[in-house]
Design a protein around this motif. Sequence first.
Motif, short mmCIF file in Angstrom:
data_model
loop_
_atom_site.label_atom_id
_atom_site.label_comp_id
_atom_site.label_asym_id
_atom_site.label_seq_id
_atom_site.Cartn_x
_atom_site.Cartn_y
_atom_site.Cartn_z
N TRP A 198 7.55 12.31 0.36
CA TRP A 198 7.39 10.90 0.75
C TRP A 198 6.48 10.19 -0.25
CZ3 TRP A 198 5.72 11.74 6.54
CH2 TRP A 198 6.84 12.03 7.32
N GLU A 199 5.36 10.84 -0.57
CA GLU A 199 4.36 10.20 -1.44
C GLU A 199 4.84 10.07 -2.87
OE1 GLU A 199 0.61 12.17 -0.71
OE2 GLU A 199 0.53 11.41 1.34
N LYS A 200 5.73 10.96 -3.31
CA LYS A 200 6.28 10.88 -4.67
C LYS A 200 7.53 10.01 -4.72
CE LYS A 200 4.55 15.23 -6.53
NZ LYS A 200 3.93 14.74 -7.75
N PRO A 242 8.50 3.79 -1.78
CA PRO A 242 9.18 3.80 -3.08
C PRO A 242 10.70 3.90 -2.92
CG PRO A 242 7.45 5.47 -2.99
CD PRO A 242 7.62 4.92 -1.61
N ASP A 243 11.41 3.25 -3.80
CA ASP A 243 12.87 3.30 -3.80
C ASP A 243 13.27 4.62 -4.48
OD1 ASP A 243 15.58 3.06 -4.12
OD2 ASP A 243 15.49 1.04 -4.95
N LYS A 244 13.85 5.53 -3.72
CA LYS A 244 14.16 6.85 -4.26
C LYS A 244 15.30 6.84 -5.27
CE LYS A 244 16.95 8.10 -0.26
NZ LYS A 244 16.92 8.74 1.01
N SER A 245 15.97 5.69 -5.45
CA SER A 245 17.04 5.62 -6.44
C SER A 245 16.51 5.46 -7.85
CB SER A 245 18.00 4.48 -6.12
OG SER A 245 17.33 3.23 -6.22
N ASN A 246 15.20 5.19 -7.99
CA ASN A 246 14.60 5.01 -9.33
C ASN A 246 14.25 6.34 -9.95
OD1 ASN A 246 14.82 2.28 -9.13
ND2 ASN A 246 12.73 1.98 -8.43
N ILE A 262 0.84 -1.18 0.00
CA ILE A 262 0.00 0.00 0.00
C ILE A 262 0.88 1.24 0.00
CG2 ILE A 262 -1.76 1.24 1.34
CD1 ILE A 262 -2.50 -1.62 2.43
N SER A 263 0.58 2.19 -0.88
CA SER A 263 1.40 3.39 -1.01
C SER A 263 1.30 4.27 0.23
CB SER A 263 0.97 4.20 -2.24
OG SER A 263 -0.29 4.81 -1.99
N LEU A 264 2.29 5.12 0.41
CA LEU A 264 2.27 6.05 1.55
C LEU A 264 1.06 6.98 1.47
CD1 LEU A 264 6.05 6.91 1.88
CD2 LEU A 264 4.68 5.46 3.38
N GLU A 265 0.68 7.36 0.27
CA GLU A 265 -0.51 8.21 0.11
C GLU A 265 -1.76 7.47 0.57
OE1 GLU A 265 -2.92 10.90 -3.17
OE2 GLU A 265 -1.30 9.61 -3.87
N ALA A 266 -1.89 6.21 0.18
CA ALA A 266 -3.05 5.42 0.57
C ALA A 266 -3.08 5.19 2.08
CB ALA A 266 -3.06 4.09 -0.18
#
Length: 67
Positions: free
Chosen positions: A34-36, A63-67, A4-8
Amino acid sequence: MPKISLEAVRVNAHYTQKAWAKEFGVSNSTVLNWEKGKTEPTLSQLRKMSELSGIPMDFIFVPDKSN
């Protein structure tokens, strides 16, 4: 159960971005980042998100921020 996403997670806890930011003592832009997937919450923040939303930490997708 899918991740589940941080936004959800935030929406499930019935918080606006502004209220979520206040709850965590961070800026609105931090919540947006965070959500992006631009930045990640700390482990203690993730624990609190889990408690507030009722969603187990194992199901929260960061989400992996390296992407």
